[in-house]
Design an enzyme around this catalytic site. Structure first.
Site, PDB file in Angstrom:
ATOM      1  N   HIS A 148       0.838  -1.198   0.000  1.00 27.18           N
ATOM      2  CA  HIS A 148       0.000   0.000   0.000  1.00 27.18           C
ATOM      3  C   HIS A 148       0.873   1.247   0.000  1.00 27.18           C
ATOM      4  CE1 HIS A 148      -3.875   2.012   0.780  1.00 27.18           C
ATOM      5  NE2 HIS A 148      -3.199   2.830   1.590  1.00 27.18           N
TER       6      HIS A 148
ATOM      7  N   ASP B 276       0.879   5.199   0.330  1.00 30.13           N
ATOM      8  CA  ASP B 276       0.159   6.390   0.760  1.00 30.13           C
ATOM      9  C   ASP B 276       0.845   7.615   0.174  1.00 30.13           C
ATOM     10  OD1 ASP B 276      -2.003   5.498   2.505  1.00 30.13           O
ATOM     11  OD2 ASP B 276      -0.412   4.735   3.795  1.00 30.13           O
TER      12      ASP B 276
ATOM     13  N   MET C 100       0.904  11.512  -0.419  1.00 32.95           N
ATOM     14  CA  MET C 100       0.369  12.739   0.169  1.00 32.95           C
ATOM     15  C   MET C 100       1.123  13.953  -0.378  1.00 32.95           C
ATOM     16  SD  MET C 100       0.043  11.513   4.139  1.00 32.95           S
ATOM     17  CE  MET C 100      -0.385   9.823   4.558  1.00 32.95           C
TER      18      MET C 100
ATOM     19  N   MET D 150      -3.721  10.795  -1.930  1.00 27.52           N
ATOM     20  CA  MET D 150      -4.248  11.871  -1.086  1.00 27.52           C
ATOM     21  C   MET D 150      -3.658  13.174  -1.605  1.00 27.52           C
ATOM     22  SD  MET D 150      -3.947   9.911   2.584  1.00 27.52           S
ATOM     23  CE  MET D 150      -2.740   8.713   1.994  1.00 27.52           C
TER      24      MET D 150
ATOM     25  N   MET E   1     -11.760   5.152   5.473  1.00 26.88           N
ATOM     26  CA  MET E   1     -10.715   5.662   6.359  1.00 26.88           C
ATOM     27  C   MET E   1     -11.216   5.603   7.800  1.00 26.88           C
ATOM     28  SD  MET E   1      -8.092   6.326   4.533  1.00 26.88           S
ATOM     29  CE  MET E   1      -7.120   7.125   5.826  1.00 26.88           C
TER      30      MET E   1
ATOM     31  N   ASP F 200      -8.505   1.415   6.267  1.00 29.45           N
ATOM     32  CA  ASP F 200      -7.159   1.940   6.500  1.00 29.45           C
ATOM     33  C   ASP F 200      -7.183   2.879   7.697  1.00 29.45           C
ATOM     34  OD1 ASP F 200      -4.630   3.031   6.413  1.00 29.45           O
ATOM     35  OD2 ASP F 200      -4.800   3.844   4.388  1.00 29.45           O
TER      36      ASP F 200
END
Length: 224
Positions: free
Chosen positions: A35, A37, A39, A71, A140, A178
């Protein structure tokens, strides 16, 4: 009906000085997907990694299923960049695009599964008019931006409602969760209807990755 359960370690909690080795270690320990992430310090108050990091891992020879959580805002340009890496899924927040339907179609044009991410305060009704285009719903269970946060208990009810919505629409989309997932709560999250589990600090903060992943998988199976 739930899909086969998948455990997806989030590299947000990995040792970035040894990232390739860390990814290999969790894969060897039984991880199903890695995964990412991503940002941008605009949509969320943190800055993490971009497509060049994923590309370097892929080009190093590591074989893994890439699960991308964007994100960022705006989002379409990064969909295109990550789409070039043949990811399994790219998931986006509805607030990050002016045209959610179009952005989901862009994800699918690369052959990736399209995911919609719902923040703790984002309504499930967001899915009503795009449910035919989604391959993943990501709930989330913390506010996005930082790893190591505690699971928000109200997320369990939202997971249950999301499972009912998917089943009602005969959707085969995965239901991913998550945020704050650990050995001691993954059972209740699975019982609520999730089939795909993102865990960061719970895995990378442990001495033995294989032991944690195996225990998590056993906790999940106890609810199937």
């Amino acid at each position: 009906m739930k899909n086969k359960s998948l455990i997806c370690p989030s590299i947000l909690s990995a040792d970035f000085s040894q990232l390739g080795a860390e990814v290999k270690s969790v894969l060897d320990a039984g991880a199903d997907m890695i995964h990412f992430d991503v940002m941008d310090n605009h949509y969320v108050p943190n800055l993490t990694i971009g497509p060049c990091v994923a590309e370097s891992l892929v080009s190093s020879g590591l074989k893994f299923n890439l699960d991308v959580h964007l994100m960022v805002k705006p989002v379409d340009s990064l969909i295109e960049q990550f789409g070039q890496l043949s990811p399994s899924f790219i998931s986006i927040h509805p607030e990050s695009t002016e045209h959610l339907d179009r952005s989901l179609s862009l994800i699918k044009s690369f052959g990736a599964g399209a995911g919609v991410v719902l923040n703790p305060s984002t309504s499930l009704s967001t899915l009503d008019y795009v449910i035919d285009k989604i391959d993943m719903v990501l709930i989330m269970s913390v506010n996005p931006g930082f790893g190591g946060q505690s699971f928000i208990p109200a997320a369990l009810q939202k997971i249950e409602k999301a499972r009912s919505l998917l089943d009602k629409n005969n959707s085969k989309a995965r239901l991913q969760v998550d945020g704050g997932i650990k050995i001691d709560n993954i059972s209740s999250i699975a019982s609520a209807g999730a089939d795909t589990f993102v865990a960061g600090s719970a895995i990378f903060g442990a001495e033995n990755y294989k032991s944690v992943i195996s225990t998590m998988r056993q906790q999940i199976e106890n609810n199937n």
